[in-house]
Design a protein around this motif. Structure first.
Motif, PDB file in Angstrom:
ATOM      1  N   ASP A  13       0.756  -1.219   0.072  1.00  0.00           N
ATOM      2  CA  ASP A  13       0.049  -0.138  -0.042  1.00  0.00           C
ATOM      3  C   ASP A  13       0.787   1.318  -0.175  1.00  0.00           C
ATOM      4  O   ASP A  13       1.870   1.173  -0.087  1.00  0.00           O
ATOM      5  CB  ASP A  13      -1.037  -0.304   1.100  1.00  0.00           C
ATOM      6  CG  ASP A  13      -0.460   0.040   2.587  1.00  0.00           C
ATOM      7  OD1 ASP A  13       0.639   0.549   2.554  1.00  0.00           O
ATOM      8  OD2 ASP A  13      -0.938  -0.587   3.353  1.00  0.00           O
ATOM      9  N   LYS A  14       0.359   2.479   0.063  1.00  0.00           N
ATOM     10  CA  LYS A  14       0.856   3.604   0.017  1.00  0.00           C
ATOM     11  C   LYS A  14       1.998   3.892   1.111  1.00  0.00           C
ATOM     12  O   LYS A  14       2.743   4.858   0.955  1.00  0.00           O
ATOM     13  CB  LYS A  14      -0.287   4.886  -0.015  1.00  0.00           C
ATOM     14  CG  LYS A  14      -0.804   4.685  -1.496  1.00  0.00           C
ATOM     15  CD  LYS A  14      -1.743   6.016  -1.569  1.00  0.00           C
ATOM     16  CE  LYS A  14      -2.533   5.986  -2.991  1.00  0.00           C
ATOM     17  NZ  LYS A  14      -3.525   7.079  -2.995  1.00  0.00           N
ATOM     18  N   PHE A  27      -4.890  -2.243  -5.013  1.00  0.00           N
ATOM     19  CA  PHE A  27      -5.745  -1.034  -4.553  1.00  0.00           C
ATOM     20  C   PHE A  27      -6.214  -0.161  -5.710  1.00  0.00           C
ATOM     21  O   PHE A  27      -5.470   0.044  -6.785  1.00  0.00           O
ATOM     22  CB  PHE A  27      -4.715  -0.205  -3.565  1.00  0.00           C
ATOM     23  CG  PHE A  27      -4.404  -0.764  -2.105  1.00  0.00           C
ATOM     24  CD1 PHE A  27      -5.243  -0.865  -1.302  1.00  0.00           C
ATOM     25  CD2 PHE A  27      -3.366  -1.806  -2.100  1.00  0.00           C
ATOM     26  CE1 PHE A  27      -5.106  -1.513  -0.232  1.00  0.00           C
ATOM     27  CE2 PHE A  27      -2.933  -2.149  -1.111  1.00  0.00           C
ATOM     28  CZ  PHE A  27      -3.742  -2.263   0.104  1.00  0.00           C
ATOM     29  N   SER A  62      -7.796   3.966  -6.428  1.00  0.00           N
ATOM     30  CA  SER A  62      -7.273   5.419  -6.179  1.00  0.00           C
ATOM     31  C   SER A  62      -7.862   5.748  -4.739  1.00  0.00           C
ATOM     32  O   SER A  62      -7.524   6.769  -4.347  1.00  0.00           O
ATOM     33  CB  SER A  62      -7.533   6.199  -7.322  1.00  0.00           C
ATOM     34  OG  SER A  62      -9.170   6.424  -7.453  1.00  0.00           O
ATOM     35  N   HIS A  63      -9.223   5.171  -4.537  1.00  0.00           N
ATOM     36  CA  HIS A  63      -9.582   5.252  -3.366  1.00  0.00           C
ATOM     37  C   HIS A  63      -9.019   4.692  -1.873  1.00  0.00           C
ATOM     38  O   HIS A  63      -9.503   4.829  -0.979  1.00  0.00           O
ATOM     39  CB  HIS A  63     -11.093   5.227  -3.353  1.00  0.00           C
ATOM     40  CG  HIS A  63     -11.944   6.052  -4.375  1.00  0.00           C
ATOM     41  ND1 HIS A  63     -12.707   6.998  -3.910  1.00  0.00           N
ATOM     42  CD2 HIS A  63     -11.855   5.947  -5.676  1.00  0.00           C
ATOM     43  CE1 HIS A  63     -13.112   7.407  -5.009  1.00  0.00           C
ATOM     44  NE2 HIS A  63     -12.670   6.909  -6.191  1.00  0.00           N
ATOM     45  N   GLY A  64      -8.154   3.814  -2.304  1.00  0.00           N
ATOM     46  CA  GLY A  64      -7.544   2.894  -1.287  1.00  0.00           C
ATOM     47  C   GLY A  64      -8.208   1.723  -1.005  1.00  0.00           C
ATOM     48  O   GLY A  64      -8.026   1.153  -0.022  1.00  0.00           O
ATOM     49  N   ARG A  88      -7.302   3.712   6.978  1.00  0.00           N
ATOM     50  CA  ARG A  88      -5.884   4.221   6.961  1.00  0.00           C
ATOM     51  C   ARG A  88      -4.714   3.194   7.326  1.00  0.00           C
ATOM     52  O   ARG A  88      -5.248   2.495   8.008  1.00  0.00           O
ATOM     53  CB  ARG A  88      -5.610   5.492   7.710  1.00  0.00           C
ATOM     54  CG  ARG A  88      -6.601   6.740   7.317  1.00  0.00           C
ATOM     55  CD  ARG A  88      -6.173   7.948   8.344  1.00  0.00           C
ATOM     56  NE  ARG A  88      -6.989   9.114   7.642  1.00  0.00           N
ATOM     57  CZ  ARG A  88      -6.972  10.330   8.323  1.00  0.00           C
ATOM     58  NH1 ARG A  88      -6.220  10.657   9.351  1.00  0.00           N
ATOM     59  NH2 ARG A  88      -7.694  11.423   7.879  1.00  0.00           N
TER      60      ARG A  88
END
Length: 349
Positions: free
Chosen positions: A280-281, A326, A328-330, A349
């Motif tokens: 993830d990011k 994933f 773009s909204h996560g 998050r």
């Protein structure tokens, strides 16, 4: 009381009040409790076994482009299907037989691996890589069965580096092969074994489930690999230098072990360990496993949270979850391979 003495008393009282306020502030900070990770929340699922549009026959991998178009390899239907975030079918196109892994190149084209992994395959063809446009036009292909450069034995997951180089998990050859964007061989690393930097040593040398199986890059440009038989993940530089490895064979939250229960409830002991890895990011790893778990770990291997504690067909349950991605909204999408469907989750998050 003299005026100088009165001033000193007032000044001392003021200092005392300031100290109490400061201490109160520090005390509040010291008892701040870190927020618990948000629960993983099931959102929806789509798909069932079949060959009609929107159905699947053993989906394997998934990728999502910048426009939130969701592409899924439909392994035994010899096609790629495209959906929107809500699971609405946007299109489909035929590809070379037995598609497995899927990734996006820098132009938005789809890179596929083709793996002969099932006795149910209509075409006994695999062991190659292909590149398609998003509309389904074949751009190029390369590979054949073998052990040499540009040859494969059950290629699996694919990852693309920032410089466009293509990394392929050559599963039964127990190595990672690296190509330029045109498919020209650059270098490779890995061999059969259980030492750090090796793959699959706790399984048969001829087993594709030993690994490496799936690949993913983190934000630092390092490559992560999953390794089923050894129940671990390994991190390498883009040039193949080993950085770290971790994982256990425990069949419990935080472990990567456990067997596929099978639809009859009898464990299939030839199938164990992690399958896919997605990052993830925040550079946290999401790892799917044969045991039906999808789990989140820190980059150092600390277990954070997960779902799929029970194998099954209900929402939020899996039978051997494979690829993940994933949007773009996560939101997290998981290929629930043996249930022939896609599941979507909100992870917070």
């Amino acid at each position: 009381m003299s005026r100088p003495l009165k001033k000193r008393v007032l000044r001392n009282r003021l200092l005392c009040c300031l100290c109490l306020l400061a201490a109160s502030g520090f005390s509040d900070q010291s008892v701040t409790i870190a927020a618990e990770p948000a629960p993983i929340r099931f959102l929806k699922t789509w798909g069932q076994q079949g060959d009609k549009p929107g159905e699947f026959h053993f989906p394997i991998d998934i990728v999502i482009n910048a426009g939130d178009e969701v592409f899924v390899t439909d392994h035994l239907n010899d096609r790629v299907q495209k959906f929107d975030r809500a699971g609405k079918l946007l299109g489909q196109f035929p590809v070379l037989p037995n598609p497995g892994g899927i990734a996006l190149d820098k132009q938005g084209n789809l890179i596929l691996s083709h793996i002969l992994a099932s006795g149910s395959s209509k075409h006994k063809i695999g062991d190659r890589i292909s590149i398609y446009s998003p509309q389904g036009k074949l751009i190029r292909q390369w590979g054949k069965p073998g052990k040499g450069p540009r040859e494969f034995n059950c290629p699996g997951g694919i990852a693309v580096a920032d410089d466009g180089r293509i990394y392929v998990a050559d599963q039964t050859n127990h190595r990672v092969q690296v190509f330029d964007p045109t498919g020209q061989f650059l270098f490779e690393w890995g061999k059969y074994g259980s030492q750090p930097g090796e793959f699959g040593g706790k399984g048969s040398p001829n087993s594709r489930v030993g690994g490496p199986q799936f690949l993913a890059f983190d934000s630092q440009g390092n490559l992560w690999t999953t390794e089923g038989a050894n129940c671990r993940v390994q991190q390498f530089t883009a040039e193949g230098k080993l950085l770290q490895h971790w994982g256990t064979d425990a069949d419990a939250p935080g472990g990567l072990g456990g067997y596929f229960s099978g639809f009859g409830g009898k464990p299939v002991k030839s199938l164990t360990g992690p399958i896919a890895v997605c990052i993830d990011k925040k550079d946290r790893l999401w790892i799917s496993a044969v045991s039906g778990r999808v789990q989140q770990f820190s980059s150092t291997g600390k277990y954070l949270r997960g779902c799929g504690e029970k194998q099954g067909t209900a929402p939020g349950e899996f039978y051997a979850p494979h690829g993940m991605a994933f949007d773009s909204h996560g939101d997290l999408y998981v290929v629930d391979a043996y249930n022939h469907r896609i599941q979507k989750f909100a992870i917070g998050r």
